[in-house]
Write a protein that holds these residues in place. Structure first.
Motif: not given
Ligand SMILES: *Cc1c(COP(=O)(O)O)cnc(C)c1O
Length: 397
Positions: A145-155
């Motif tokens: 996620n550009r704004s948080s820098g966190r890894r996006v893992r699941a939907l």
């Protein structure tokens, strides 16, 4: 003092009141529960647990089902075995019952809340696609996620109110972005997306058998999977991660998340009634929509052309400008007549633990929540009761 709320969704009728969504407990329930008592199998193992699991897996077309103490427990375990970890992110709807969002926090991850689409009120695949394209970037082999820098893992889509989410684009987006796909089918067992049962699309899917759901085990849930290792891991974690049948040796931080045989006995009896329950719900929905749908300012819940909805919780939108009063005033007017109605869940980000969560273009969800009202739709609702509700709605403004 008691913490019991007599008009909780799922509470039985009081006097001549009409409850929102009470369980229908016919069929073999008594017989199967008596079998548990007679055999002594009442706790977290027993033949009904196994049978319930086999029947659920077969019904949804999955290889494995693991019964759990609740739908929320199933969601927690699903996120754990999908490998979602602390400070990662899970994409989920802004409009949903809170349970799946809480489960995201149980594993230390954060929800990113995506808007609902206006026609069927499910998570909006177009806005989700836009979020993934505009707000996420591949970096170091991971989607971030550009704004948080966190890894996006699941939907984590939720099939709301008995209606399927739009699974084709959702599944496509999950696979193109390397996201685990976890379906929350707690409200929608028996629903179909383009003829295929919900709960069969995700890597993992979760069900609930709480008292107000389409079928109940008194409480309980299940996790559905096709991967043997994942199913084994779910079972392991749900039984305190016990490594040895005799010695108390534990290989992980486990949970006591098993369903009891007593609950499963009720669940098996209810499963025999599933088709009848769906038929009743759809009949009730059709009657409401015929009687209320022509009324200016009332929009009944709709069924997408690609959907078979169970119509679990019959809900209408009330447009104050055209109807005369708003949804909450209608709720109070119905309450006067002993008729229980309920709004939908407030958008997740308006709840205290989630006020700082990232949201994406949540324009529709708050609108739906202010206008929505669920009407009594118990499987056992009689025609006379339904006419009383319809008359009360029409007389309220
Ligand atoms: C009911 C429900 C659950 C799970 O509820 P439990 O009470 O824990 O079984 C999860 N997600 C949604 C959308 C629900 O409606």
């Amino acid at each position: 003092m008691s913490f019991r709320e007599p008009r909780a969704p799922g509470a039985p009728a009081q006097g001549d009141g009409i409850p929102l969504c009470a369980p229908a407990l016919g069929g073999n329930a008594w017989r199967y529960l008596k079998e548990c008592l007679d055999s002594g199998w009442v706790s977290s193992a027993g033949p009904f647990v196994t049978r319930f699991e086999h029947e659920l897996a077969a019904l949804v077309g999955r290889r494995y089902a693991v019964a759990t103490a609740s739908g929320t427990a199933a969601l927690h375990l699903a996120l754990l075995v999908a490998g979602v970890g602390p400070d990662e992110e899970v994409l989920a709807p802004a409009l949903t019952f809170i349970a799946p969002i809480n489960a995201v926090r149980y594993v230390g991850a954060w929800p990113v809340l995506i808007d609902a689409e206006p026609r069927y009120w499910q998570i909006d695949p177009d806005k989700l696609a836009e979020f993934l394209q505009r707000e996420c970037v591949w970096r170091g082999g991971a989607l971030r996620n550009r704004s948080s820098g966190r890894r996006v893992r699941a939907l984590l889509p939720v099939h709301l109110l008995g209606h399927p989410a739009d699974m084709a684009p959702l599944r496509d987006l999950a696979s193109r972005h390397g996201l685990a796909l976890i379906e929350d089918a707690a409200e929608s067992l028996g629903a179909r997306y383009r003829g295929v049962p919900v709960g069969s699309f995700g890597d993992l899917a979760c069900l609930s058998f709480n008292g107000n759901k389409l079928i109940t085990a008194g409480g309980g849930g299940a996790l559905l999977a096709d991967d043997a290792e994942q199913a084994r891991r779910v079972h392991y974690l749900s039984t305190q991660a016990k490594d040895d049948p005799v010695e108390y040796q534990h290989g992980a931080v486990g949970y006591n998340y098993r369903l009891t045989n007593l609950q499963a006995a009720l669940g098996v009896a209810q499963l025999e009634q599933l088709e009848a329950h769906i038929a009743a719900k759809r009949r009730i929905a059709q009657r409401y929509s015929e009687a209320l749908g022509q009324r200016p300012g009332i929009t009944p819940m709709a069924e997408a052309p690609w959907a078979f909805s169970t119509c679990w919780m019959y809900t209408v939108l009330i447009d104050q400008a055209r109807y005369g009063i708003d949804s909450r005033a209608l709720l109070r007017a119905l309450e006067q007549g002993g008729i229980v109605a309920r709004p939908l869940w407030r958008p997740v980000y308006t709840n205290q633990p989630y006020t700082s969560c990232q949201t994406y273009r949540c324009e529709v969800a708050p609108q739906l929540v202010s206008q929505a009202l669920s009407l009594p739709c118990s499987v056992g609702l009689t025609e006379a009761e339904q006419e009383r509700v319809i008359a009360a709605v029409l007389a309220a403004r």
